[in-house]
Scaffold this motif. Sequence first.
Motif, mmCIF file in Angstrom:
data_model
loop_
_atom_site.group_PDB
_atom_site.id
_atom_site.type_symbol
_atom_site.label_atom_id
_atom_site.label_comp_id
_atom_site.label_asym_id
_atom_site.label_seq_id
_atom_site.Cartn_x
_atom_site.Cartn_y
_atom_site.Cartn_z
ATOM 1 N N ALA A 44 8.438 1.817 -4.343
ATOM 2 C CA ALA A 44 9.193 2.994 -3.914
ATOM 3 C C ALA A 44 10.663 2.620 -3.927
ATOM 4 O O ALA A 44 11.016 1.433 -3.921
ATOM 5 C CB ALA A 44 8.771 3.450 -2.518
ATOM 6 N N PRO A 103 0.235 4.339 -11.516
ATOM 7 C CA PRO A 103 -0.146 2.962 -11.181
ATOM 8 C C PRO A 103 0.374 1.893 -12.130
ATOM 9 O O PRO A 103 0.295 0.705 -11.797
ATOM 10 C CB PRO A 103 -1.679 3.016 -11.222
ATOM 11 C CG PRO A 103 -1.996 4.139 -12.157
ATOM 12 C CD PRO A 103 -0.917 5.160 -11.944
ATOM 13 N N GLU A 162 0.854 -1.186 0.000
ATOM 14 C CA GLU A 162 0.000 0.000 0.000
ATOM 15 C C GLU A 162 0.889 1.235 0.000
ATOM 16 O O GLU A 162 2.111 1.127 0.174
ATOM 17 C CB GLU A 162 -0.907 0.004 1.234
ATOM 18 C CG GLU A 162 -0.139 -0.006 2.559
ATOM 19 C CD GLU A 162 -1.062 -0.183 3.736
ATOM 20 O OE1 GLU A 162 -1.371 0.847 4.379
ATOM 21 O OE2 GLU A 162 -1.459 -1.338 3.995
ATOM 22 N N PRO A 163 0.318 2.438 -0.179
ATOM 23 C CA PRO A 163 1.128 3.655 -0.141
ATOM 24 C C PRO A 163 1.812 3.835 1.211
ATOM 25 O O PRO A 163 1.348 3.338 2.239
ATOM 26 C CB PRO A 163 0.103 4.770 -0.399
ATOM 27 C CG PRO A 163 -1.006 4.110 -1.138
ATOM 28 C CD PRO A 163 -1.082 2.719 -0.581
ATOM 29 N N LYS A 165 -1.200 -2.269 -5.372
ATOM 30 C CA LYS A 165 0.148 -2.325 -4.787
ATOM 31 C C LYS A 165 0.934 -1.076 -5.182
ATOM 32 O O LYS A 165 0.523 -0.283 -6.023
ATOM 33 C CB LYS A 165 0.878 -3.593 -5.242
ATOM 34 C CG LYS A 165 0.136 -4.889 -4.905
ATOM 35 C CD LYS A 165 0.000 -5.076 -3.422
ATOM 36 C CE LYS A 165 -0.539 -6.449 -3.050
ATOM 37 N NZ LYS A 165 -1.945 -6.637 -3.465
ATOM 38 N N GLN A 166 2.109 -0.905 -4.587
ATOM 39 C CA GLN A 166 2.939 0.262 -4.825
ATOM 40 C C GLN A 166 4.406 -0.149 -4.930
ATOM 41 O O GLN A 166 4.790 -1.247 -4.495
ATOM 42 C CB GLN A 166 2.797 1.266 -3.681
ATOM 43 C CG GLN A 166 1.428 1.881 -3.545
ATOM 44 C CD GLN A 166 1.134 2.897 -4.625
ATOM 45 O OE1 GLN A 166 2.005 3.668 -5.023
ATOM 46 N NE2 GLN A 166 -0.099 2.897 -5.114
ATOM 47 N N ARG A 221 2.210 13.004 0.980
ATOM 48 C CA ARG A 221 1.424 12.145 0.093
ATOM 49 C C ARG A 221 1.233 12.773 -1.276
ATOM 50 O O ARG A 221 0.901 12.090 -2.236
ATOM 51 C CB ARG A 221 0.068 11.836 0.737
ATOM 52 C CG ARG A 221 0.197 11.097 2.068
ATOM 53 C CD ARG A 221 -1.110 11.079 2.836
ATOM 54 N NE ARG A 221 -0.867 10.719 4.241
ATOM 55 C CZ ARG A 221 -1.677 11.005 5.242
ATOM 56 N NH1 ARG A 221 -2.820 11.660 4.992
ATOM 57 N NH2 ARG A 221 -1.382 10.652 6.476
ATOM 58 N N GLN A 271 8.399 7.892 -4.578
ATOM 59 C CA GLN A 271 7.213 7.037 -4.505
ATOM 60 C C GLN A 271 6.339 7.288 -5.745
ATOM 61 O O GLN A 271 6.464 8.318 -6.405
ATOM 62 C CB GLN A 271 6.429 7.335 -3.230
ATOM 63 C CG GLN A 271 5.992 8.786 -3.110
ATOM 64 C CD GLN A 271 5.311 9.093 -1.784
ATOM 65 O OE1 GLN A 271 5.153 8.246 -0.921
ATOM 66 N NE2 GLN A 271 4.871 10.342 -1.615
ATOM 67 N N TYR A 272 5.417 6.337 -6.019
ATOM 68 C CA TYR A 272 4.681 6.387 -7.284
ATOM 69 C C TYR A 272 3.178 6.170 -7.141
ATOM 70 O O TYR A 272 2.561 5.543 -8.000
ATOM 71 C CB TYR A 272 5.218 5.319 -8.237
ATOM 72 C CG TYR A 272 6.689 5.422 -8.526
ATOM 73 C CD1 TYR A 272 7.160 6.082 -9.652
ATOM 74 C CD2 TYR A 272 7.628 4.842 -7.677
ATOM 75 C CE1 TYR A 272 8.509 6.166 -9.935
ATOM 76 C CE2 TYR A 272 8.977 4.919 -7.941
ATOM 77 C CZ TYR A 272 9.417 5.582 -9.063
ATOM 78 O OH TYR A 272 10.755 5.663 -9.323
ATOM 79 N N PRO A 273 2.506 6.674 -6.120
ATOM 80 C CA PRO A 273 1.052 6.477 -6.062
ATOM 81 C C PRO A 273 0.311 7.138 -7.217
ATOM 82 O O PRO A 273 -0.827 6.775 -7.522
ATOM 83 C CB PRO A 273 0.666 7.106 -4.712
ATOM 84 C CG PRO A 273 1.777 8.024 -4.373
ATOM 85 C CD PRO A 273 3.006 7.410 -4.945
#
Length: 466
Positions: free
Chosen positions: A351, A341, A290-291, A348-349, A300, A336-338
């Motif tokens: 980083a 996608p 998750e993030p 899922k994530q 965020r 990070q890549y929220p």
Amino acid sequence: MIGAGPNGLAAAITLAQAGRSVLVREANATVGGSCRSAELTLPGFVHDICSTVQALALASPFMRSLPLAEHGLELVHPKAAYAQPLDDGTAGVAYPSLDETASTLGRDGAAWKKLFGPLVRDWQKLVPELLGPFSPFPRHPFAMANFGLKALRSARSLAHGWFEGEHAKGLFAGVAAHSIVPLERMATSAFGLVLGASAHAGGWPVARGGSQKLADALASILRSLGGEIELQARVETLDELPPAKAVLCDVTARQLLKLAGPRLPQGYQKRLQAFRYGPGVHKVDWALSEPIPWKASGCRDAGTIHLGGTFDELAEAERAPWEGRYAEKPYVLLVQYPFEPSRAPAGKQIAWAYCHVPNGGELDVTDRIERQIERFAPGFKDTILARSAMGPAAMERHNANLIGGDITGGANLFSQVFARPTLRVNPYKTPVKGLYLCSSSTPPGGGVHGMSGYHAARTALRDVLR
């Protein structure tokens, strides 16, 4: 052309656009150099091996001149470029808007706007000057003078001179530390000013699907112009190459010594041998469930997070690798890549993060990196599905240009910013006719911008390929 990194491909494209016949030889199985992607942790999780945030690619006059979108590149922007959290659960955040950024900096908001406003206003005038070799006669002298008076200062001097609170000081320290030089050193503020202004002028995007897409787009453009690329074709010496009017090398300074050997005059050899590499990096990639659960909500919004706390904490961490030490609480640069996608399975994530360590250092500091993240994002470790850690030696195995884990092609010391790799009227030329250096060991240095390759190719066109 030796090497198919962004600079090597940029040089090859520039020559092919001029109608010259171009052959690129690349040691690895894929093009890209440090601009490559792979499934480093689990199937379906696409990680960038080194370069990921393409702020300079977006700013680069050369990259902007190419039809990259027609060859498969799409850039994706986070809501904010970067953030710097503090222990109290708040963060300074660099949004595209100067006003929105200022709102996160309290009483220093007005000072941030006053510092970066003129740079953003003059950005299109400054970029060609900043991404090229030093010239005593800039095309826009007033814009460059305004930048230069601030850029020559140390990051510590500028931050403490302009700001009062820890949010603004820390936010500037985090971006200035991309220099990988102690923040007390002269001209470290230049890195904070250039990268900070780029965040407000254009943003810090990533390539959808991985940085490999940018390298593949460059290769596609080259092939469309008739250029050839040979993969898994390592070059050990220049004697292995077919006859050519010009040879351009996307390698670092001391690697040029190995390639050219006795062809180079002894004086030039000594100067190349004296070229200094900077600290290495220890990088960790994660597949996450998750993030990342940041305490500061502003984190965020950002693609890049600079972790280290206050200015003084971060500055202490950045002195350590230059003194042969490993910081107990390192400065950690995390991406990070929220907002992107396509790089991970649904829900899922991914980083990654790295910290700076002594060049060639062998100590595994994965736990120190994860402790710093956990400090500002409690529960982070519970989200980890898998990890891949690479120290300096592993980074160099992925890309032979990363000597001892140095990702910038040589230390960003003041002397090596203006005389890179040696003091010459034209830094891309070597004393050997038809032999040129086009890597990040030449101006403007590290980053995915292609300008070192472009300027070297233009030099070759003037010299021997007219």
